[in-house]
Each structure stands twice: as structure tokens, then as C-alpha cells.
Design an enzyme around this catalytic site. Structure first.
Site, PDB file in Angstrom:
ATOM      1  N   HIS A  74      -2.937  -1.202  -3.241  1.00 38.62           N
ATOM      2  CA  HIS A  74      -4.112  -0.403  -2.905  1.00 38.62           C
ATOM      3  C   HIS A  74      -4.158   0.831  -3.803  1.00 38.62           C
ATOM      4  O   HIS A  74      -3.253   1.669  -3.757  1.00 38.62           O
ATOM      5  CB  HIS A  74      -4.052   0.051  -1.443  1.00 38.62           C
ATOM      6  CG  HIS A  74      -4.235  -1.061  -0.463  1.00 38.62           C
ATOM      7  ND1 HIS A  74      -3.857  -0.972   0.854  1.00 38.62           N
ATOM      8  CD2 HIS A  74      -4.774  -2.299  -0.603  1.00 38.62           C
ATOM      9  CE1 HIS A  74      -4.152  -2.094   1.485  1.00 38.62           C
ATOM     10  NE2 HIS A  74      -4.698  -2.918   0.613  1.00 38.62           N
ATOM     11  N   ASP A  88      -4.320  -4.607   6.322  1.00 36.75           N
ATOM     12  CA  ASP A  88      -4.612  -5.518   5.224  1.00 36.75           C
ATOM     13  C   ASP A  88      -3.373  -6.365   4.915  1.00 36.75           C
ATOM     14  O   ASP A  88      -2.263  -5.839   4.822  1.00 36.75           O
ATOM     15  CB  ASP A  88      -5.024  -4.717   3.982  1.00 36.75           C
ATOM     16  CG  ASP A  88      -5.638  -5.578   2.908  1.00 36.75           C
ATOM     17  OD1 ASP A  88      -6.139  -6.673   3.223  1.00 36.75           O
ATOM     18  OD2 ASP A  88      -5.639  -5.144   1.735  1.00 36.75           O
ATOM     19  N   SER A 104       0.881  -1.167   0.000  1.00 35.25           N
ATOM     20  CA  SER A 104       0.000   0.000   0.000  1.00 35.25           C
ATOM     21  C   SER A 104       0.918   1.217   0.000  1.00 35.25           C
ATOM     22  O   SER A 104       1.989   1.185  -0.614  1.00 35.25           O
ATOM     23  CB  SER A 104      -0.932  -0.038   1.214  1.00 35.25           C
ATOM     24  OG  SER A 104      -1.880   0.997   1.151  1.00 35.25           O
TER      25      SER A 104
END
Length: 205
Positions: free
Chosen positions: A50, A143, A23
Site C-alpha cells: 500500500h 485488505d 501495508s
């Protein structure tokens, strides 16, 4: 050369797919890893970043010019082929089907993310089991931590960027806190791992 314990080097021989995930703050290291893979890489690569569908990007095209393996956006029902990196499209979860093809899913975001790293990792572990290697890089939420744990429980290999080297430590730290990391590597070691991975896999032949 990256020094690996003998049992880790042995486990690398059975890897059939590798998943790279990041991310915020992880993109630079991700690209360096992709650039390090040899053109004869004998496995496929799944990439989860992401990113929002609100903003059009052409990162696959820009990365593709720098890499020796093929770089592309994942497509529905596409088989996973060696020496190819499949990027999850913005706005879609990327899943692996039992026949080892890819599918795209628009179900609810997980950890506020779609694509979600956890979703792809869990799906990949269901299909490949102990033949998965996963790498989790910098990011601002949790995540990937549960997904890494699922892969490790299935016997797969889980590699986490050392939090001291991560621009944003939250994702690596969450995976480490769960006990999901098989290896914790700094940025240079991550690149060397990519360079040497194929040599380990080919030893199984």
C-alpha cells in the site's frame, strides 16, 4: 530448517508463483523475505505494498541492491518470469492475465487501496488456482483477507504473519478470522520459508 507437515511440503512442489503483500509495518519483513530468495528461484514473485502515488519512491531500486533476484516495477503486458519480483506501481491495481502476463488497472480503490491486495490475489487465483502461494504481512485494514480466502478456496497455500509479530495486527488477524491461513509464521520462520521454498519446488522435477 522450517518444519512443515508432509502435506504442506508436498503442496509447495506445485507452486508456480508467490505473492507477498503488506501495508503499514510490514516493509522490513518483506525486504528480509525478498533478500532470502535464491538467485535461481524457479518462480516469479508479485509484490503488493500500500503506497500513495502522491509521494515518489524508489523502493524497487533500493531493495534491488540487496537481493539476489531481480526487483522491478510491474509493466503492462509483461510476462511473469522466474527469479523476478514485480512490484505493483503506486496508483494501479496489479492483475494477472490468462496468458500469465501482468496488466495494470486504474479502476476504483478496493478497501480504500489502489493497489489493492485483494484484487491481485483474486486475479492470481483465477489464473494459477492451486499453484499460488500468498504471504500476508502487517497492515492496518482488512485488505488481503478476502483474497487469501479466494486463494485457499482454489487450493493455494496461504501464509500469514503471526499477529504477535506484526507491527499492526489488523490485516493478519482479518485473514485468520476468515479461516484463510494455511500457515501462521513468525518473522524468522517467514525468512526461512523464503530460503527453503525453491528446494521444495525443485522436487517436482
Amino acid at each position: 530448517m522450517l518444519r512443515l507437515a508432509p502435506h504442506i511440503a508436498h503442496r509447495l512442489q506445485r507452486i508456480e508463483v508467490i505473492l507477498l503483500a503488506c501495508s503499514a509495518g510490514g516493509f522490513k519483513v518483506l525486504v528480509e523475505m525478498l533478500k532470502a530468495f535464491p538467485e535461481n528461484l524457479s518462480i516469479g514473485v508479485l509484490v503488493i505494498i500500500h503506497r500513495s502515488p502522491k509521494y515518489e519512491t524508489n523502493i524497487e531500486e533500493s531493495i534491488g541492491t540487496k537481493c539476489r533476484i531481480a526487483i522491478k516495477v510491474a509493466e503492462e503486458k509483461e510476462p511473469i518470469k522466474p527469479a523476478t519480483a514485480y512490484f505493483a506501481p503506486a496508483g494501479y491495481h496489479l492483475l494477472v492475465e490468462p496468458d500469465r502476463s501482468l496488466s495494470l488497472d486504474v479502476s476504483e480503490p478496493v478497501n480504500f487501496c489502489r493497489p489493492s491486495i485483494d484484487v491481485t490475489m483474486q486475479s492470481t487465483a483465477d489464473v494459477y488456482g492451486a499453484s499460488v502461494a500468498a504471504v500476508l504481512l502487517s497492515g492496518a485494514n482488512q485488505d488481503g483477507a478476502q483474497g487469501m480466502q479466494t486463494i485457499r478456496n482454489a487450493g493455494g497455500l496461504c501464509i500469514v504473519q503471526h499477529p504477535e509479530y506484526a507491527e499492526i495486527k489488523a490485516m493478519p488477524e482479518a485473514a485468520i478470522a476468515r479461516g484463510a491461513a494455511t500457515l501462521i509464521l513468525n518473522d524468522e520462520e517467514l525468512v526461512v520459508f523464503s530460503q527453503e521454498l525453491n528446494n521444495h519446488i525443485l522436487k517436482r522435477d
